[in-house]
Enzyme design. Structure first.
Site, PDB file in Angstrom:
ATOM      1  N   ASP A 210       2.898 -23.227   0.398  1.00  9.67           N
ATOM      2  CA  ASP A 210       3.930 -22.375  -0.187  1.00  9.67           C
ATOM      3  C   ASP A 210       3.521 -21.915  -1.599  1.00  9.67           C
ATOM      4  O   ASP A 210       3.045 -22.722  -2.405  1.00  9.67           O
ATOM      5  CB  ASP A 210       5.228 -23.196  -0.263  1.00  9.67           C
ATOM      6  CG  ASP A 210       6.456 -22.355  -0.512  1.00  9.67           C
ATOM      7  OD1 ASP A 210       6.765 -21.499   0.328  1.00  9.67           O
ATOM      8  OD2 ASP A 210       7.119 -22.577  -1.551  1.00  9.67           O
ATOM      9  N   GLU A 274       0.034 -19.082   1.048  1.00  7.34           N
ATOM     10  CA  GLU A 274       0.945 -17.976   0.761  1.00  7.34           C
ATOM     11  C   GLU A 274       0.533 -17.426  -0.600  1.00  7.34           C
ATOM     12  O   GLU A 274       0.684 -18.099  -1.623  1.00  7.34           O
ATOM     13  CB  GLU A 274       2.407 -18.426   0.720  1.00  7.34           C
ATOM     14  CG  GLU A 274       3.340 -17.228   0.588  1.00  7.34           C
ATOM     15  CD  GLU A 274       4.746 -17.562   0.088  1.00  7.34           C
ATOM     16  OE1 GLU A 274       5.630 -16.723   0.238  1.00  7.34           O
ATOM     17  OE2 GLU A 274       4.953 -18.655  -0.484  1.00  7.34           O
TER      18      GLU A 274
HETATM   19  C1  GLC Z   1       8.065 -19.206  -0.334  1.00  5.67           C
HETATM   20  C2  GLC Z   1       8.819 -19.391   0.957  1.00  5.67           C
HETATM   21  C3  GLC Z   1      10.230 -18.967   0.743  1.00  5.67           C
HETATM   22  C4  GLC Z   1      10.824 -19.827  -0.325  1.00  5.67           C
HETATM   23  C5  GLC Z   1       9.982 -19.804  -1.600  1.00  5.67           C
HETATM   24  C6  GLC Z   1      10.364 -20.910  -2.520  1.00  5.67           C
HETATM   25  O1  GLC Z   1       8.004 -17.890  -0.716  1.00  5.67           O
HETATM   26  O2  GLC Z   1       8.197 -18.678   1.982  1.00  5.67           O
HETATM   27  O3  GLC Z   1      10.991 -19.028   1.919  1.00  5.67           O
HETATM   28  O4  GLC Z   1      12.125 -19.390  -0.615  1.00  5.67           O
HETATM   29  O5  GLC Z   1       8.626 -19.986  -1.323  1.00  5.67           O
HETATM   30  O6  GLC Z   1       9.948 -22.129  -1.988  1.00  5.67           O
END
Ligand code: GLC
Ligand code: CA
Length: 538
Positions: A210, A274
């Protein structure tokens, strides 16, 4: 013709380069015990669908303990299963049952922040002298009592909250319920090594990490510079460039550390990041091509319009800038970004089919989101049913992310096969009649069967898995490329028919299935919004 990628990968490439991955959002996949919440047993019960579809690995959005301020992305225990979703025993069973079907299981890890209810934070906030104080980012107010600096949360509002008990502010790049960890602290680093090992030792094939680009913050907590007219939409919206509250060069040390850990396993584990950044930054998260992330999500691609020139440009730029050995990931939807059948295709099935063929035929690992395979659209949720804290906070200016998280429609009717007919799902099911798995599975012309056939084609044509990408010149509105020497892909991203000249071959799969198998000799005519993958004579 643009030669955009480096040498072809050998066919002994690691599994994840040849794979199709599939994101499961567990709360909305399948509910096995009629409480309205999808769960791990529900995933086990639906593994047959995933095997039939042909996916090689699934990534589960967080399954760990969470008070759900941000639906699992606020973790209160990194080593235990959220009771709503099941038990550790069921998780182990899921891994075993998935392996029987040759499906690997990847988890989601959230290293940037925890829940405010995590015992680490409870200790950290208890006093300025607690040994865990330094596990989070604490700072004194300015002399006038205001926040330590100008950073804003990516969920809006200040990134700092004052803790009255100790008189300092703590940092949160998301909700105030999600305090950011301090990744300069060696204890935090060691703890996460251990968490990775905990799950790797249970047979987990890798992690989606994440917001991995922001975990390290500027050590001096300097103010972010103001946005300028040249900055992107987000920077304009927040009024500043996120230069110091994330994207620091030192983050690469941490990612390299994780990669060494992942590679220390006999079957090396896979790190998927991500990385919501521009392409020139994205490619840096691959390190030298072998020492950081294995796969990094390409947000410029996700957010590009479904336009031949725009998408081709993103792909060419990515291919040109990736370090040698690095491998792209292509995705059109996820639990944050809205579904591609809506965002790219505007609900038009021809366009959604073309987008699916595109995702599955580029050089790189496609990552489908649950529902992509049936062309599922976003399903708007009424104000009273909103669950996403962002929707609750910003409605009606922004409805949040619930529309892309509604339950999977397995079949027509109440409950949609997701839950029992009498049970109210945690988020409302969209309409199940027009788009569901059962009906599409029995229809050879459906998007679901197209998805399955494209995935199967990748297996029989290794060039689709690992062959190099090379753009082929094409008329306006058309994007065409070659994979290796023997496969070509052409997407007519316009309403009118087009002729492509100069190549002979045979269509393997067309998005208009009636066109499958047609041979062409020097001229291939595509209908409006038709996409094809073809064998060509070298
Ligand atoms: C990432 C996740 C998202 C979440 C954010 C904070 O972007 O994909 O769903 O709200 O992180 O953890
Ligand atoms: Ca359940």
């Amino acid at each position: 013709m643009t030669a955009a990628s480096d040498q072809p990968e050998p066919q002994d490439a690691p599994w994840w380069k040849k794979a199709v991955l599939y994101q499961v959002y567990p709360r909305s996949f399948a509910d096995s015990n009629a409480d309205g919440i999808g769960d791990l047993q529900g995933i086990i019960d639906r593994l047959e669908h995933l095997e039939w579809l042909g996916v090689d690995g699934i990534w589960l959005s967080p399954i760990t303990v969470s008070p759900n301020a941000d639906w699992g992305y606020d973790v209160a225990d990194y080593r235990a299963v959220q009771p709503d979703l099941g038990t550790m025993e069921t998780f182990d069973d899921l891994v075993a049952r998935a392996h029987e079907r040759r499906i690997r299981v990847l988890l989601d890890i959230v290293p940037n922040h925890t829940s405010e209810r995590h015992p680490w934070f409870v200790r950290s906030r208890s006093s300025t002298t607690d040994p865990m104080r330094d596990w989070y980012v604490w700072a004194d107010p300015k002399p006038d009592g205001s926040s330590p600096n100008n950073w804003v949360s990516s969920f809006g509002g200040p990134a700092w909250t004052l803790d009255p008990n100790t008189g300092q502010y703590y940092l949160h790049n998301h909700l105030a319920e999600q305090p950011d960890l301090n990744w300069w602290n060696e204890g935090v680093r060691a703890e996460f090594d251990d968490i990775f090992r905990f799950w790797f030792d249970r047979g987990v094939a890798g992690f989606r990490i994440d917001v991995c680009n922001i975990i390290v913050k500027d050590a001096r907590l300097r103010d972010n510079p103001p946005a300028t007219a040249d900055d992107d939409f987000d920077a304009q919206l927040f009024g500043q460039r996120p230069v110091f509250n994330g994207n620091r060069p030192e983050v690469h040390d941490v990612i390299r550390r994780w990669r060494r850990l992942a590679e220390s396993y006999d079957a090396p584990r896979v790190l998927v990041g991500e990385t919501p950044v521009k392409i020139d930054k994205l490619v840096e998260y691959y390190g030298d091509g072998s020492d950081e992330l294995n796969l990094a999500f390409n947000f410029p691609f996700i957010t590009a319009p479904l336009d031949a020139g725009a998408m081709r440009q993103v792909v060419e730029d990515t291919e040109a800038q990736l370090p040698p050995g690095a491998w792209p990931a292509w995705t059109g939807s996820n639990h944050d970004m809205s579904r591609f059948a809506s965002r790219w295709a505007g609900g038009d099935e021809d366009k959604a089919r073309l987008a699916l063929l595109m995702l599955l035929c580029l050089r790189g690992t496609p990552v489908l989101y649950q529902g992509d395979e049936i062309g599922l659209c976003d399903s708007p949720v009424d104000k009273d049913d909103l669950r996403d804290p962002l929707g609750v906070r910003y409605w009606p200016a922004y409805a949040g992310r619930d529309a892309m998280r509604t339950p999977m429609p397995w079949r027509e009717g109440p409950g949609g096969g997701f839950t029992e007919p009498g049970t109210r799902p945690w988020l409302p099911l969209g309409p199940t009649a027009r788009c569901n798995v059962e009906q599409q599975r029995s229809d050879p012309g459906s998007m679901l069967v197209l998805a399955r056939d494209l995935i199967a084609l990748r297996r029989t044509h290794p060039e689709l898995q690992t062959g190099r990408y090379e753009t082929v010149s094409a008329p306006d509105g058309v994007w065409a490329w070659r994979r290796g020497d023997g496969v070509a892909v052409a997407l007519n991203m316009s309403d009118r028919p087009v002729d492509l000249d100069g190549t002979a071959g045979r269509v393997c799969i067309s998005t208009h299935r009636a066109g499958d198998g047609r041979a062409f000799d020097d001229r291939l005519t595509l209908r409006g919004w038709e996409g094809v993958v073809a064998e060509i004579s070298p």
